[in-house]
Design an enzyme around this catalytic site. Structure first.
Site, PDB file in Angstrom:
ATOM      1  N   THR A  20       0.845  -1.187   0.000  1.00 15.38           N
ATOM      2  CA  THR A  20       0.000   0.000   0.000  1.00 15.38           C
ATOM      3  C   THR A  20       0.886   1.245   0.000  1.00 15.38           C
ATOM      4  O   THR A  20       1.976   1.202   0.543  1.00 15.38           O
ATOM      5  CB  THR A  20      -0.848  -0.047   1.287  1.00 15.38           C
ATOM      6  OG1 THR A  20      -1.723  -1.163   1.195  1.00 15.38           O
ATOM      7  CG2 THR A  20      -1.625   1.220   1.541  1.00 15.38           C
ATOM      8  N   ARG A  47     -13.818  -7.233  -0.683  1.00 18.51           N
ATOM      9  CA  ARG A  47     -13.090  -7.001   0.575  1.00 18.51           C
ATOM     10  C   ARG A  47     -12.484  -5.603   0.574  1.00 18.51           C
ATOM     11  O   ARG A  47     -11.823  -5.191  -0.375  1.00 18.51           O
ATOM     12  CB  ARG A  47     -11.994  -8.039   0.759  1.00 18.51           C
ATOM     13  CG  ARG A  47     -11.134  -7.823   2.032  1.00 18.51           C
ATOM     14  CD  ARG A  47      -9.902  -6.972   1.771  1.00 18.51           C
ATOM     15  NE  ARG A  47      -9.007  -6.920   2.919  1.00 18.51           N
ATOM     16  CZ  ARG A  47      -7.902  -6.161   2.975  1.00 18.51           C
ATOM     17  NH1 ARG A  47      -7.551  -5.420   1.952  1.00 18.51           N
ATOM     18  NH2 ARG A  47      -7.151  -6.176   4.041  1.00 18.51           N
ATOM     19  N   VAL A  48     -12.696  -4.889   1.664  1.00 13.90           N
ATOM     20  CA  VAL A  48     -12.105  -3.575   1.844  1.00 13.90           C
ATOM     21  C   VAL A  48     -11.324  -3.582   3.148  1.00 13.90           C
ATOM     22  O   VAL A  48     -11.833  -4.057   4.172  1.00 13.90           O
ATOM     23  CB  VAL A  48     -13.192  -2.472   1.878  1.00 13.90           C
ATOM     24  CG1 VAL A  48     -12.580  -1.114   2.173  1.00 13.90           C
ATOM     25  CG2 VAL A  48     -13.949  -2.446   0.557  1.00 13.90           C
ATOM     26  N   ASP A 103      -8.262  -1.244   5.545  1.00 18.66           N
ATOM     27  CA  ASP A 103      -8.248   0.023   6.263  1.00 18.66           C
ATOM     28  C   ASP A 103      -8.015   1.230   5.365  1.00 18.66           C
ATOM     29  O   ASP A 103      -8.352   2.353   5.734  1.00 18.66           O
ATOM     30  CB  ASP A 103      -7.118   0.000   7.292  1.00 18.66           C
ATOM     31  CG  ASP A 103      -5.758  -0.132   6.595  1.00 18.66           C
ATOM     32  OD1 ASP A 103      -5.538  -1.171   5.936  1.00 18.66           O
ATOM     33  OD2 ASP A 103      -4.945   0.806   6.672  1.00 18.66           O
ATOM     34  N   THR A 144      -0.206   1.553   6.703  1.00 13.25           N
ATOM     35  CA  THR A 144      -0.099   0.402   5.819  1.00 13.25           C
ATOM     36  C   THR A 144       0.005  -0.835   6.705  1.00 13.25           C
ATOM     37  O   THR A 144       0.236  -0.712   7.900  1.00 13.25           O
ATOM     38  CB  THR A 144       1.131   0.533   4.897  1.00 13.25           C
ATOM     39  OG1 THR A 144       1.342  -0.708   4.219  1.00 13.25           O
ATOM     40  CG2 THR A 144       2.382   0.857   5.687  1.00 13.25           C
ATOM     41  N   GLY A 145      -0.193  -2.000   6.106  1.00 11.20           N
ATOM     42  CA  GLY A 145      -0.074  -3.219   6.898  1.00 11.20           C
ATOM     43  C   GLY A 145      -1.275  -4.111   6.724  1.00 11.20           C
ATOM     44  O   GLY A 145      -2.013  -3.977   5.744  1.00 11.20           O
TER      45      GLY A 145
END
Lengths: 307, 307
Positions: A170, A198-199, A201, A221-222
């Site tokens: 990201t 799928r969404v 963060d 990110t992550g």
């Protein structure tokens, strides 16, 4: 305070070409900095320019070269937020635009809404004249190979695979401009093999990004599900309100995410005074920052001392 | 602490039938309480039962009787969160299920993801056996009339209309069970005349709801874009971590939302010790709570003293 921009190209365990990863975040920081050093250049335009540079670069998991869903399609999410008035725009699950963050900016400026998803977002983009592209134009060979590799790991859960075996590249940016305004933006293709729809963060105000002139701005990110559960970006700003520096806040919220939901990720922060902080709990994160005093700096590991 | 449930039926300026609004939240609180007073009944099941009672009741803007988009369709959003481990499930933009919160619960328990949107969410529901219904089955005459009225107000922006002229009768519930677990859930049809694909705060972890056994649980309602910008639910819990009571936290975050983004809404909170708090800045909010010691209490205005 003098202007500054910080960008990230994702927190990951790098099995990648570090030189192209690093060159990509440097180019993005430069794109953002070019905006900031122009008279009247705003933090909002700077973070958008930086993120769009990475969306157009197939090295990153955003725009061109996004990770593929289980059905081998690109579904993108992005957010942009203006610290001057907390205005924000976001899109999720969009498949037919080159720049998700560009569409998010239009949601912010041309609608009464903050978040538009799927076909509703795409139709809005078409209506205001943003070029419609075919999803295939966003798909790269490298991501097809990643999806194929994932499919051979059928015994591993998606979550484990994505946590341990590959990157969450990201992209995001935070900036402070010469007028004291902060902004943040984040853009992603999500995770390889995700369920359609799928969404994570990234497009979520408070999780993927937050910006408030009274405090600062953050982009994360992550592992998206983990970041969502702890509202990582907003939490970082809260800790700064409570007295922590951006650097301390970055470490504190990543530790909290690990303790509470065993999730890994990364974060970049700029305080309202121009102090910056960034960190990751994944081992590697591509980062770059640029200011008059420090010039352009970059790297692909994080400053966490306990790694 | 002894179990307790609190529900809301939305914060609004009531131009409605107060008696049916109040009866609806009472029935929902009763449905949740029936779960809590059963041996082993969990907060998670209680908030789901309460919200599903309101989704099935056409009085509320959730499930049957949801507000209509500009294209006269129902698009629903919901979230559910478990304070025991911060696990969460959410759906946005779903059009073919009776209960959005039921589908959100399945996302939480049967996928590696937190948030599924649109057709991806619907296909997932179908795959696990949740009955598919036609969107028309969710549309009521009352909501068609509201949309028609909105269309005659073409000079007003959606935002103004929705802020000033009608309700945000999103529904939600928070609960504490006998084992000390808290949970929250929120469900909505959004706002009348919204653009297709518009998502507000309701399905967003941290904005529409939050739950953490270490602090408590919150569910929100109101102008979704405003609630998103200030991460209202998570902010309330932060203020409790900083020492405020649920009642004080409710007022503080609604004041903050008004000051920062000129938005109105409402919130219900239960602390980990069973203390409850709720408030609204809209004038009216349907609420009900139930516990062994206080029995069932309800109302359609808020306890804010300065109104």
């Amino acid at each position: 305070s003098p202007p500054v921009i910080v960008v990230h190209g994702g927190a990951a365990v790098c099995d990648c070409d570090r030189s192209e990863w690093r060159a990509g975040v440097e180019a993005a920081a430069h794109a953002g900095w070019s905006v900031l050093e122009t008279p009247g250049g705003t933090a909002l335009d700077a973070v958008q320019a930086a993120v769009q540079a990475m969306e157009a670069n197939p090295v990153f998991n955003a725009g061109l070269g996004s990770c593929l869903t289980s059905e081998a399609r690109v579904e993108m999410d992005a957010v942009i937020m203006n610290g001057a008035d907390l205005s924000a725009g976001a899109v999720a699950g969009v498949t037919t635009v080159k720049s998700a963050v560009g569409l998010a900016r239009s949601v912010m400026e041309k609608t009464d809404h903050v978040l538009l998803i799927g076909q509703g977002a795409e139709k809005f983009g078409e209506k205001i004249g943003i070029p419609v592209i075919h999803n295939d134009e966003l798909v790269t060979e490298r991501r097809k190979e990643q999806l194929a590799r994932l499919r051979t790991f059928h015994n591993a859960t998606n979550a484990d695979f994505n946590m341990k075996m590959q990157g969450h590249d990201t992209v995001g940016a935070v900036a402070l401009d010469s007028k004291g305004n902060v902004a943040s933006a984040t853009s992603t293709g999500g995770i390889t093999g995700k369920m359609p729809g799928r969404v994570g963060d990234s497009p979520i105000v408070g999780s993927g990004a937050y910006a408030d002139n009274a405090v600062g701005a953050a982009s994360t990110t992550g592992h998206g599900e983990s970041v969502l559960k702890v509202t990582l970006a907003r939490q970082a700003l809260w800790r700064m309100e409570a007295g922590k520096t951006p650097k301390e806040a970055a470490k504190a919220v990543l530790d909290d995410m690990m303790a509470k939901v065993q999730g890994r990720g990364g974060i970049i922060i700029v305080g309202k005074d121009g102090t910056i902080g960034f960190d990751c709990s994944t081992g590697d994160m591509a980062w770059a920052h640029c200011s008059e005093s420090k010039g352009l700096q970059s790297g692909t590991t994080c400053p966490l001392s306990d790694k």
